[in-house]
Design a protein around this motif. Structure first.
Motif, PDB file in Angstrom:
ATOM      1  N   THR A   1      33.294  35.011  44.417  1.00  0.00           N
ATOM      2  CA  THR A   1      32.880  35.312  43.262  1.00  0.00           C
ATOM      3  C   THR A   1      31.364  35.685  43.576  1.00  0.00           C
ATOM      4  O   THR A   1      30.898  36.423  42.496  1.00  0.00           O
ATOM      5  CB  THR A   1      32.825  34.374  42.102  1.00  0.00           C
ATOM      6  OG1 THR A   1      31.810  33.188  42.501  1.00  0.00           O
ATOM      7  CG2 THR A   1      34.331  33.504  42.138  1.00  0.00           C
TER       8      THR A   1
ATOM      9  N   THR B   1      42.198  38.462  32.067  1.00  0.00           N
ATOM     10  CA  THR B   1      41.799  39.120  33.232  1.00  0.00           C
ATOM     11  C   THR B   1      42.863  39.349  34.112  1.00  0.00           C
ATOM     12  O   THR B   1      43.213  40.392  34.677  1.00  0.00           O
ATOM     13  CB  THR B   1      40.832  38.306  34.116  1.00  0.00           C
ATOM     14  OG1 THR B   1      39.692  38.036  33.273  1.00  0.00           O
ATOM     15  CG2 THR B   1      40.471  38.941  35.318  1.00  0.00           C
ATOM     16  N   PHE B   2      43.833  38.563  34.109  1.00  0.00           N
ATOM     17  CA  PHE B   2      45.223  38.498  34.990  1.00  0.00           C
ATOM     18  C   PHE B   2      46.038  39.453  34.699  1.00  0.00           C
ATOM     19  O   PHE B   2      46.631  40.287  35.392  1.00  0.00           O
ATOM     20  CB  PHE B   2      45.779  37.057  35.267  1.00  0.00           C
ATOM     21  CG  PHE B   2      44.967  36.283  36.229  1.00  0.00           C
ATOM     22  CD1 PHE B   2      43.714  36.373  36.587  1.00  0.00           C
ATOM     23  CD2 PHE B   2      45.542  35.056  36.774  1.00  0.00           C
ATOM     24  CE1 PHE B   2      43.004  35.584  37.573  1.00  0.00           C
ATOM     25  CE2 PHE B   2      44.986  34.358  37.907  1.00  0.00           C
ATOM     26  CZ  PHE B   2      43.770  34.625  38.105  1.00  0.00           C
TER      27      PHE B   2
ATOM     28  N   HIS C   1      44.357  42.184  36.187  1.00  0.00           N
ATOM     29  CA  HIS C   1      43.954  41.944  37.612  1.00  0.00           C
ATOM     30  C   HIS C   1      45.135  41.913  38.472  1.00  0.00           C
ATOM     31  O   HIS C   1      45.114  42.198  39.721  1.00  0.00           O
ATOM     32  CB  HIS C   1      42.792  40.959  37.493  1.00  0.00           C
ATOM     33  CG  HIS C   1      42.379  40.161  38.824  1.00  0.00           C
ATOM     34  ND1 HIS C   1      41.916  40.857  39.777  1.00  0.00           N
ATOM     35  CD2 HIS C   1      42.509  39.024  39.493  1.00  0.00           C
ATOM     36  CE1 HIS C   1      41.692  40.101  41.116  1.00  0.00           C
ATOM     37  NE2 HIS C   1      42.141  38.967  40.758  1.00  0.00           N
TER      38      HIS C   1
ATOM     39  N   LEU D   1      34.934  38.842  35.033  1.00  0.00           N
ATOM     40  CA  LEU D   1      36.251  38.275  34.377  1.00  0.00           C
ATOM     41  C   LEU D   1      36.137  38.894  33.030  1.00  0.00           C
ATOM     42  O   LEU D   1      35.243  39.327  32.347  1.00  0.00           O
ATOM     43  CB  LEU D   1      36.296  36.883  34.366  1.00  0.00           C
ATOM     44  CG  LEU D   1      36.251  36.232  35.453  1.00  0.00           C
ATOM     45  CD1 LEU D   1      36.389  34.659  35.510  1.00  0.00           C
ATOM     46  CD2 LEU D   1      37.398  36.512  36.458  1.00  0.00           C
TER      47      LEU D   1
ATOM     48  N   ALA E   1      31.430  36.431  37.157  1.00  0.00           N
ATOM     49  CA  ALA E   1      32.018  35.171  37.624  1.00  0.00           C
ATOM     50  C   ALA E   1      31.295  34.589  38.592  1.00  0.00           C
ATOM     51  O   ALA E   1      31.292  33.761  39.296  1.00  0.00           O
ATOM     52  CB  ALA E   1      33.277  35.558  38.240  1.00  0.00           C
TER      53      ALA E   1
ATOM     54  N   LEU F   1      41.901  32.545  32.156  1.00  0.00           N
ATOM     55  CA  LEU F   1      42.001  33.537  33.003  1.00  0.00           C
ATOM     56  C   LEU F   1      42.941  34.853  32.448  1.00  0.00           C
ATOM     57  O   LEU F   1      42.966  36.004  33.081  1.00  0.00           O
ATOM     58  CB  LEU F   1      42.266  33.606  34.386  1.00  0.00           C
ATOM     59  CG  LEU F   1      41.487  32.272  35.145  1.00  0.00           C
ATOM     60  CD1 LEU F   1      41.924  31.974  36.365  1.00  0.00           C
ATOM     61  CD2 LEU F   1      40.032  33.086  35.309  1.00  0.00           C
ATOM     62  N   ARG F   2      43.807  34.383  31.561  1.00  0.00           N
ATOM     63  CA  ARG F   2      45.071  35.137  31.117  1.00  0.00           C
ATOM     64  C   ARG F   2      44.549  36.786  30.829  1.00  0.00           C
ATOM     65  O   ARG F   2      45.316  37.393  31.281  1.00  0.00           O
ATOM     66  CB  ARG F   2      45.523  34.641  29.778  1.00  0.00           C
ATOM     67  CG  ARG F   2      46.860  35.182  29.412  1.00  0.00           C
ATOM     68  CD  ARG F   2      47.751  34.827  28.424  1.00  0.00           C
ATOM     69  NE  ARG F   2      48.694  35.550  27.659  1.00  0.00           N
ATOM     70  CZ  ARG F   2      49.837  35.269  27.329  1.00  0.00           C
ATOM     71  NH1 ARG F   2      50.189  33.730  27.219  1.00  0.00           N
ATOM     72  NH2 ARG F   2      50.543  35.906  27.032  1.00  0.00           N
TER      73      ARG F   2
ATOM     74  N   ARG G   1      44.191  28.809  33.872  1.00  0.00           N
ATOM     75  CA  ARG G   1      44.911  29.800  33.977  1.00  0.00           C
ATOM     76  C   ARG G   1      44.568  30.747  32.640  1.00  0.00           C
ATOM     77  O   ARG G   1      44.730  31.836  32.390  1.00  0.00           O
ATOM     78  CB  ARG G   1      46.186  29.742  34.293  1.00  0.00           C
ATOM     79  CG  ARG G   1      46.390  29.835  36.017  1.00  0.00           C
ATOM     80  CD  ARG G   1      46.610  31.073  36.447  1.00  0.00           C
ATOM     81  NE  ARG G   1      46.627  31.052  37.943  1.00  0.00           N
ATOM     82  CZ  ARG G   1      47.890  31.138  38.483  1.00  0.00           C
ATOM     83  NH1 ARG G   1      49.055  31.281  37.503  1.00  0.00           N
ATOM     84  NH2 ARG G   1      48.223  31.178  39.742  1.00  0.00           N
TER      85      ARG G   1
ATOM     86  N   SER H   1      42.451  40.074  45.418  1.00  0.00           N
ATOM     87  CA  SER H   1      41.614  39.482  44.630  1.00  0.00           C
ATOM     88  C   SER H   1      40.788  38.457  46.040  1.00  0.00           C
ATOM     89  O   SER H   1      40.145  39.207  46.934  1.00  0.00           O
ATOM     90  CB  SER H   1      42.068  38.268  44.036  1.00  0.00           C
ATOM     91  OG  SER H   1      41.069  37.733  42.878  1.00  0.00           O
TER      92      SER H   1
END
Length: 314
Positions: free
Chosen positions: A238, A208-209, A290, A176, A185, A205-206, A202, A145
């Motif tokens: 970004t 995505t992650f 991700h 994202l 992003a 972002l869950r 977070r 990343s």
């Protein structure tokens, strides 16, 4: 010393940085170095840079009651020397006097200076009395990343490595997964009034992650290690097209790994950004978000990196 435990180093990189960053004082990059028990005929040294909201622990991750979440240990056990730095201003590394002046180019210069110091100690045999001097070795560098973004910047400016690993990053522009759709992003222009540091949510972002099958205890352990991100470095990472020109200058072999659900709007277009390289590998990791390091399929990526590095080292 147990070789399975990393060396914990602090490396002064102030000589490589402008005075407005250092204020005339020493600035250290914190580095872990993992030394293998046995070396291959052609030694290999792999540097890995963490992404945003992470520090170097991303690549040496511990989940209570679970195993095989450390890419650093996986590679070390297979004969690679592994270097895990914390970016300038992140984790155990020092912060600049004005962190907003620590652009991607400044952070790349700091990482290059730190890695070169480790290389010098490896050649001289001064890292550990029990570890032999390595007159020559194959130099690989990469990151996840924001660490992939930093690697592209560093390689274009300093040519630190003989091969690059770009994990979970796009040379086009970061997207994202929000509400099941890919959304840019890109933050646009930098905001001079923004705080020096921030910690993104977070939970947002869950999707995505993480792929849907990542266990809750793994996600909880991941979230417990979240660290603040320097605003300028994180925002630059970004921005659409910010490393496109840099990627086009990289002329060493490149391994790109993206999760099945990741930040690139067009994964199969990514190899085309590395137009100076004659050897570009694209690996899309199935059932991975991700953050490939937490995917149930992560060992597929670990194994591919091990073999890819060995192949290019000859």
């Amino acid at each position: 010393m147990n070789k399975a435990e990393p060396l914990d180093l602090r490396l002064d990189v102030s000589a490589a940085l402008p005075n407005e960053i250092t204020g005339g004082e020493a600035l250290d990059i914190a580095v872990w170095v993992f030394l293998p028990d046995q070396l291959p005929e052609k030694p290999t040294v792999v540097t890995l840079l963490n992404g945003g909201t992470y520090d170097r622990r991303y690549f040496h991750f511990d989940v209570p009651g679970r195993s095989d979440y450390s890419l650093a240990e996986y590679l070390r056990a297979r004969g690679h020397v592994v270097i895990l730095p914390d970016h300038l201003g992140i984790g155990a590394s020092d912060r600049a006097k004005n962190q907003k002046l620590a652009t991607r180019q400044v952070c790349a210069a700091a990482n290059h200076a730190a890695v070169e110091q480790v290389y010098d100690r490896l050649r001289a045999g001064t890292l550990n009395p029990a570890f032999p001097a390595l007159p020559s070795f194959f130099k690989v560098g990469g990151g996840h990343s924001m660490g992939g973004f930093a690697t592209i910047t560093q390689q274009a400016a300093h040519r630190t490595y003989e091969a690059c690993l770009i994990l979970g990053y796009t040379a086009h522009g970061v997207h994202l997964t929000i509400g099941g759709k890919l959304v840019s992003a890109d933050v646009g222009q930098l905001d001079p009034d923004h705080s020096d540091y921030s910690l993104p949510d977070r939970e947002i972002l869950r999707a995505t992650f993480h792929w849907d099958d990542v266990p809750e205890d793994v996600i909880a352990a991941d979230n417990s290690l979240a660290v603040e991100v320097p605003y300028v470095l994180g925002a630059q990472a970004t921005m659409t097209g910010i490393v496109t020109a840099d990627a086009a200058t990289i002329d060493v072999p490149v391994y790109i790994n993206l999760g099945e659900r990741d930040v690139s709007p067009d994964p199969h277009a990514e190899p085309g950004y590395y137009r100076a390289s004659r050897d570009v590998t694209l690996h899309i990791l199935p059932r991975s978000g991700h953050c490939q390091n937490f995917a149930s399929t992560r060992l597929e990526m670990y194994n591919r990196i091990d073999h890819w590095v060995r192949y290019h080292a000859g």
